[in-house]
Design a protein around this motif. Structure first.
Motif, PDB file in Angstrom:
ATOM      1  N   LEU A 243       0.648  -1.209  -0.027  1.00 28.26           N
ATOM      2  CA  LEU A 243      -0.010  -0.065  -0.019  1.00 28.26           C
ATOM      3  C   LEU A 243       0.740   1.291  -0.165  1.00 28.26           C
ATOM      4  O   LEU A 243       0.375   2.133   0.282  1.00 28.26           O
ATOM      5  N   GLY A 244       2.200   1.217  -0.235  1.00 26.73           N
ATOM      6  CA  GLY A 244       3.160   2.566  -0.323  1.00 26.73           C
ATOM      7  C   GLY A 244       3.741   2.918   0.860  1.00 26.73           C
ATOM      8  O   GLY A 244       3.676   2.330   1.895  1.00 26.73           O
TER       9      GLY A 244
ATOM     10  N   LEU B 284       4.614  -7.224  -6.801  1.00 30.13           N
ATOM     11  CA  LEU B 284       3.573  -7.348  -6.104  1.00 30.13           C
ATOM     12  C   LEU B 284       2.584  -6.298  -6.649  1.00 30.13           C
ATOM     13  O   LEU B 284       2.874  -5.135  -7.198  1.00 30.13           O
ATOM     14  N   PRO B 285       1.317  -6.504  -6.500  1.00 27.06           N
ATOM     15  CA  PRO B 285       0.257  -5.295  -6.744  1.00 27.06           C
ATOM     16  C   PRO B 285       0.774  -3.986  -5.698  1.00 27.06           C
ATOM     17  O   PRO B 285       0.733  -4.514  -4.480  1.00 27.06           O
ATOM     18  N   THR B 286       1.001  -2.920  -6.340  1.00 30.54           N
ATOM     19  CA  THR B 286       1.512  -2.016  -5.417  1.00 30.54           C
ATOM     20  C   THR B 286       0.967  -0.617  -5.860  1.00 30.54           C
ATOM     21  O   THR B 286       0.986  -0.454  -6.823  1.00 30.54           O
ATOM     22  N   ILE B 287       0.713   0.297  -5.022  1.00 26.54           N
ATOM     23  CA  ILE B 287       0.195   1.654  -5.224  1.00 26.54           C
ATOM     24  C   ILE B 287       1.314   2.523  -4.541  1.00 26.54           C
ATOM     25  O   ILE B 287       2.069   2.079  -3.675  1.00 26.54           O
TER      26      ILE B 287
ATOM     27  N   LEU C 280     -10.451  -2.524  -2.573  1.00 28.62           N
ATOM     28  CA  LEU C 280      -9.869  -1.464  -3.107  1.00 28.62           C
ATOM     29  C   LEU C 280      -8.614  -1.193  -2.241  1.00 28.62           C
ATOM     30  O   LEU C 280      -8.789  -1.026  -1.023  1.00 28.62           O
ATOM     31  N   MET C 281      -7.610  -0.803  -2.891  1.00 26.89           N
ATOM     32  CA  MET C 281      -6.416  -0.523  -2.402  1.00 26.89           C
ATOM     33  C   MET C 281      -6.063   0.938  -2.465  1.00 26.89           C
ATOM     34  O   MET C 281      -6.183   1.540  -3.533  1.00 26.89           O
ATOM     35  N   VAL C 282      -5.960   1.745  -1.231  1.00 23.79           N
ATOM     36  CA  VAL C 282      -5.727   3.168  -1.204  1.00 23.79           C
ATOM     37  C   VAL C 282      -4.604   3.430  -0.097  1.00 23.79           C
ATOM     38  O   VAL C 282      -4.248   2.373   0.691  1.00 23.79           O
TER      39      VAL C 282
END
Length: 250
Positions: free
Chosen positions: A35-36, A57-60, A109-111
């Protein structure tokens, strides 16, 4: 059943990241997400970036990624400036390609902060008296309208917490992998302290009854991380990493 390991706020703490990844490997998860606030801090930003880029990885991005990319060095805080001075062009390209939010499956949802801001605390509220848990009304207002979303994963505050809204939506902050305490002055001076030096992450599980969350604490060589922060001129980080508090002996 789907099991997802949720990482956030690694802040260049490679030793904590490796310990968390080892713990995740024993948990039988289907996916790991990030998540950052990945690299900023006086530890090992280059090595942490290399490790995570290889994992894909799925990353924001969080606010620190935005600041690393957008701010001139003279406007940066010391944590961003330390990382910015060491990152290669491929690291910057990776950060620039990260989205600010990311759907995860059909109903998650990723924030980083909230769905609308990477700086707003989702599950905590800062007052002139300090930090407190957000009220249900505050959390609902920050969640806004997220059609079809039943789970929101957020970071930013480093505080592990799960809140379930009246409409059934679950908001999960996994806490910080790499930094268990920090001080900030926006919008008023406050300290965030988890009280122990452990690395933190969460596992969310989607079953027939919806989403559930498990918060996990992981031991690692936090004394070594504290020594590295001290060597790099950040005694404040050294105390935070060693104790989970901002004041030695508190």
């Amino acid at each position: 059943m789907t099991r997802i390991a949720v990482l956030s706020d690694i802040h260049g703490n490679l030793a904590a990241l490796e310990a968390v990844l080892a713990d995740i490997a024993a948990q039988g998860v289907d996916q790991t997400v990030n998540l950052g606030d990945i690299l900023s801090g006086p530890l090992l930003p280059v090595e942490t970036a290399d490790r995570l880029m290889a994992l894909a990885l799925p990353t924001i991005r969080g606010n620190h990624e935005r600041q690393l990319l957008d701010q001139p060095p003279e406007a940066m805080g010391p944590s961003d400036r330390f990382a910015a001075s060491r990152l290669r062009a491929d690291h910057r390209a990776w950060l620039a390609g990260l989205p600010t939010r990311l759907p995860l499956g059909e109903d998650a949802l990723m924030v980083h902060g909230t769905p609308e801001s990477d700086l707003v605390y989702f599950l905590e509220t800062v007052t002139p008296q300090g930090l407190r848990a957000a009220t249900a009304a505050e959390v609902a207002a920050r969640a806004g309208d997220t059609p079809g979303v039943r789970l929101i994963l957020c970071g930013h505050t480093h505080v592990p917490r799960t809140v379930v809204l009246g409409d059934g939506r679950m908001i999960v902050n996994p806490g910080s992998v790499g930094l268990p305490a920090y001080a900030d002055d926006h919008p008023w001076p406050h300290a965030v302290e988890t009280g122990t030096p452990h690395a933190r992450y969460a596992i969310v599980t989607r079953g027939t009854d919806g989403w559930q969350a498990e918060h996990r604490l992981v031991r690692y060589d936090w004394a070594g991380a504290a020594r590295l922060a001290q060597t790099h001129g950040r005694p404040d980080w050294a105390v935070a990493l060693r104790t989970g508090r901002m004041t030695q002996g508190a």
